[in-house]
Design a protein around this motif. Structure first.
Motif, mmCIF file in Angstrom:
data_model
loop_
_atom_site.group_PDB
_atom_site.id
_atom_site.type_symbol
_atom_site.label_atom_id
_atom_site.label_comp_id
_atom_site.label_asym_id
_atom_site.label_seq_id
_atom_site.Cartn_x
_atom_site.Cartn_y
_atom_site.Cartn_z
ATOM 1 N N ARG A 3 -1.776 2.969 -25.130
ATOM 2 C CA ARG A 3 -1.366 4.115 -24.311
ATOM 3 C C ARG A 3 -1.191 3.816 -22.824
ATOM 4 N NH1 ARG A 3 -6.146 8.528 -24.286
ATOM 5 N NH2 ARG A 3 -4.812 9.440 -22.685
ATOM 6 N N TYR A 4 -1.625 2.670 -22.353
ATOM 7 C CA TYR A 4 -1.534 2.362 -20.925
ATOM 8 C C TYR A 4 -0.553 1.216 -20.673
ATOM 9 C CZ TYR A 4 -5.755 5.179 -20.400
ATOM 10 O OH TYR A 4 -6.661 6.210 -20.422
ATOM 11 N N VAL A 5 0.184 1.311 -19.561
ATOM 12 C CA VAL A 5 1.067 0.231 -19.130
ATOM 13 C C VAL A 5 0.639 -0.208 -17.728
ATOM 14 C CG1 VAL A 5 3.028 1.004 -20.516
ATOM 15 C CG2 VAL A 5 2.807 1.787 -18.131
ATOM 16 N N ARG A 6 0.949 -1.442 -17.404
ATOM 17 C CA ARG A 6 0.667 -2.002 -16.079
ATOM 18 C C ARG A 6 2.000 -2.233 -15.379
ATOM 19 N NH1 ARG A 6 0.891 -6.870 -13.443
ATOM 20 N NH2 ARG A 6 -0.908 -7.620 -12.263
ATOM 21 N N ILE A 7 2.137 -1.700 -14.172
ATOM 22 C CA ILE A 7 3.398 -1.766 -13.434
ATOM 23 C C ILE A 7 3.141 -2.418 -12.079
ATOM 24 C CG2 ILE A 7 5.312 -0.451 -12.458
ATOM 25 C CD1 ILE A 7 4.673 1.748 -14.500
ATOM 26 N N SER A 8 3.764 -3.570 -11.843
ATOM 27 C CA SER A 8 3.635 -4.241 -10.555
ATOM 28 C C SER A 8 4.392 -3.476 -9.479
ATOM 29 C CB SER A 8 4.183 -5.667 -10.637
ATOM 30 O OG SER A 8 3.394 -6.454 -11.504
ATOM 31 N N ILE A 9 3.903 -3.588 -8.243
ATOM 32 C CA ILE A 9 4.594 -2.991 -7.103
ATOM 33 C C ILE A 9 5.686 -3.958 -6.665
ATOM 34 C CG2 ILE A 9 4.352 -1.994 -4.814
ATOM 35 C CD1 ILE A 9 2.670 -0.644 -7.035
ATOM 36 N N GLY A 10 6.937 -3.558 -6.852
ATOM 37 C CA GLY A 10 8.057 -4.402 -6.450
ATOM 38 C C GLY A 10 8.669 -3.919 -5.152
ATOM 39 N N LEU A 11 9.897 -4.319 -4.908
ATOM 40 C CA LEU A 11 10.646 -3.795 -3.772
ATOM 41 C C LEU A 11 10.965 -2.321 -4.016
ATOM 42 C CD1 LEU A 11 13.125 -6.775 -3.252
ATOM 43 C CD2 LEU A 11 10.991 -6.323 -2.015
ATOM 44 N N GLY A 12 11.264 -1.592 -2.953
ATOM 45 C CA GLY A 12 11.517 -0.157 -3.090
ATOM 46 C C GLY A 12 12.575 0.160 -4.123
ATOM 47 N N GLU A 13 13.675 -0.591 -4.122
ATOM 48 C CA GLU A 13 14.767 -0.346 -5.063
ATOM 49 C C GLU A 13 14.321 -0.621 -6.492
ATOM 50 O OE1 GLU A 13 17.823 -1.644 -7.777
ATOM 51 O OE2 GLU A 13 16.572 -3.068 -6.661
ATOM 52 N N ASN B 56 11.190 -0.384 -7.627
ATOM 53 C CA ASN B 56 10.279 0.695 -7.987
ATOM 54 C C ASN B 56 11.042 1.968 -8.341
ATOM 55 O OD1 ASN B 56 8.148 -1.047 -7.376
ATOM 56 N ND2 ASN B 56 7.999 -0.323 -5.267
ATOM 57 N N ASP B 57 12.135 2.221 -7.625
ATOM 58 C CA ASP B 57 12.956 3.397 -7.926
ATOM 59 C C ASP B 57 13.543 3.315 -9.331
ATOM 60 O OD1 ASP B 57 12.497 4.537 -5.462
ATOM 61 O OD2 ASP B 57 14.332 3.772 -4.541
ATOM 62 N N ARG B 58 13.975 2.125 -9.740
ATOM 63 C CA ARG B 58 14.542 1.971 -11.091
ATOM 64 C C ARG B 58 13.497 2.272 -12.162
ATOM 65 N NH1 ARG B 58 16.643 -3.208 -9.601
ATOM 66 N NH2 ARG B 58 15.574 -4.129 -11.396
ATOM 67 N N VAL B 59 12.274 1.825 -11.925
ATOM 68 C CA VAL B 59 11.189 2.102 -12.881
ATOM 69 C C VAL B 59 10.918 3.605 -12.946
ATOM 70 C CG1 VAL B 59 8.744 1.764 -13.375
ATOM 71 C CG2 VAL B 59 10.128 -0.169 -12.630
ATOM 72 N N LEU B 60 10.839 4.239 -11.785
ATOM 73 C CA LEU B 60 10.558 5.677 -11.753
ATOM 74 C C LEU B 60 11.666 6.484 -12.424
ATOM 75 C CD1 LEU B 60 9.153 6.026 -8.119
ATOM 76 C CD2 LEU B 60 7.862 6.208 -10.256
ATOM 77 N N SER C 71 0.832 -1.207 0.000
ATOM 78 C CA SER C 71 0.000 0.000 0.000
ATOM 79 C C SER C 71 0.868 1.259 0.000
ATOM 80 C CB SER C 71 -0.911 -0.009 1.231
ATOM 81 O OG SER C 71 -1.689 1.168 1.278
ATOM 82 N N HIS C 72 1.919 1.260 0.814
ATOM 83 C CA HIS C 72 2.807 2.423 0.875
ATOM 84 C C HIS C 72 3.508 2.647 -0.461
ATOM 85 C CE1 HIS C 72 6.761 4.332 1.552
ATOM 86 N NE2 HIS C 72 6.075 5.108 2.372
ATOM 87 N N GLU C 73 4.055 1.589 -1.037
ATOM 88 C CA GLU C 73 4.777 1.726 -2.306
ATOM 89 C C GLU C 73 3.831 2.076 -3.452
ATOM 90 O OE1 GLU C 73 8.329 1.408 -3.183
ATOM 91 O OE2 GLU C 73 8.124 2.110 -1.123
ATOM 92 N N ARG C 74 2.621 1.530 -3.424
ATOM 93 C CA ARG C 74 1.638 1.858 -4.469
ATOM 94 C C ARG C 74 1.332 3.349 -4.465
ATOM 95 N NH1 ARG C 74 -3.585 -1.405 -3.639
ATOM 96 N NH2 ARG C 74 -3.909 0.135 -1.985
ATOM 97 N N GLN C 75 1.130 3.906 -3.271
ATOM 98 C CA GLN C 75 0.844 5.335 -3.182
ATOM 99 C C GLN C 75 2.066 6.164 -3.573
ATOM 100 O OE1 GLN C 75 -2.330 6.656 -2.412
ATOM 101 N NE2 GLN C 75 -1.256 8.390 -3.365
#
Length: 329
Positions: free
Chosen positions: A302-312, A314-318, A243-247
């Motif tokens: 136009r849309y992509v689906r991104i799973s919530i991974g570990l913090g590190e 998620n940072d790489r995706v961002l 929940s925290h990482e999703r937000q």
């Protein structure tokens, strides 16, 4: 996965030559306690997608229509075709990516025998409200159809009281045509165990059990499932982290001008990458090259689906997404 589940698997190594309990009695009892239903309402299978074959076998006949959502889980129409049924897909509302009840009503015919509604939906991560699902169930009952709430991701939702189990608790007579499926692959981290289950009234569950495989799941998976259900603290920590990482990543994508679909409730989000200047396919390819992370760009232009991974992770995706936006947006 829970360390208790891992220990349960390790304890089973001396029993690999033995056949499992075909009824999965202990696991069904534990699932019944988890959901406040009786064990005879629970049917266990080798993953919820495997159970869907049994659901089609048990509750439809050749030529019957099976309705699902678009975009949605692609297994439903695939299973329909495999079993000689007719798949029908209805589009979600463009405004909020939720079920359009008017569209569903138009799609239901006397030949409709089964309706799959994924809640939260995959890939949009939006959750059809329980009141709308109840309305859909009543529509389906008018033509004698079963409606299945596929709740593979329901544990990740932060909106209480949204499971179809609420309808079975509240008014089992009105919602006798309601079933829901779940999996222990997601929130419980047991994907490699292939462990899913379905819940319905005892009568409907009994019909599904007749169509199910004789030994639907092994003793190792059953033991892991019971242990995971008992480790409530681990489940709550998993849900808190997701929940925290999703937000966090939702806020980050919105800030960089790549809007996230509203009301995200799964362990993934759906992002509109059109402002990046790239198609969903090209955007996902660039994220893989730059961030070494796989995201889905195959279901929409136009849309992509991104799973919530570990913090590190998620940072790489961002970081990759921000670089893409700077280069092409």
């Amino acid at each position: 996965p829970s360390l208790q589940a891992v220990a349960a698997v390790e304890s089973m190594t001396g029993m690999l030559h033995e056949y499992p309990d075909p009824l999965a009695s202990e696991l069904r009892k534990a699932l019944g306690e988890y959901l406040d239903v009786s064990a005879d309402q629970v049917v266990v299978g080798g993953g919820s997608s495997t159970l869907m074959h049994a659901i089609v076998d048990a509750f439809t006949v050749a030529g019957g229509e099976i309705i699902s959502l678009d975009p949605g889980f692609t297994v439903y129409p695939e299973i329909s075709i495999i079993h000689g049924r007719i798949p029908k897909k209805i589009g979600l509302r463009e405004s909020d990516f939720l079920l359009d009840l008017d569209e569903l009503e138009r799609a239901i015919t006397p030949d409709t025998q089964l309706i799959f509604l994924t809640r939260p939906n995959n890939p949009t991560s939006t959750l059809i409200p329980i009141d709308d699902f109840a309305t859909a169930a009543r529509m389906a009952a008018e033509v004698g159809a079963l409606v299945v709430s596929d709740e593979a991701y329901i544990e990740f939702s932060d909106i209480p009281g949204q499971s179809a189990v609420e309808l079975l608790h509240k008014d089992p007579d009105t919602y006798h045509n309601v079933m829901f499926t779940r999996t222990m692959s997601k929130a419980f981290g047991l994907a490699n165990m292939r462990l899913g289950y379905a819940v319905a009234s005892p009568e409907v569950a009994g019909c599904l059990a007749l169509a199910n495989a004789k030994w639907p799941t092994g003793a190792v998976a059953q033991a892991a499932g019971v242990a995971a259900l008992n480790d409530k603290a681990h489940l709550q920590e998993t849900l808190r982290v997701v929940s925290h990482e999703r937000q966090r990543i939702t806020d980050a994508f919105n800030k960089m001008g790549l809007p996230v679909a509203p009301g995200q409730q799964g362990n993934y989000i759906m992002v509109d990458v059109q402002p990046s200047g790239l198609s969903a396919e090209a955007f996902s390819e660039n994220v893989f090259k730059m961030g070494k992370a796989l995201i889905r760009g195959d279901f929409s232009p136009r849309y992509v689906r991104i799973s919530i991974g570990l913090g590190e992770e998620n940072d790489r995706v961002l970081e990759a997404a921000d670089a893409i936006k700077q280069q092409h947006g």
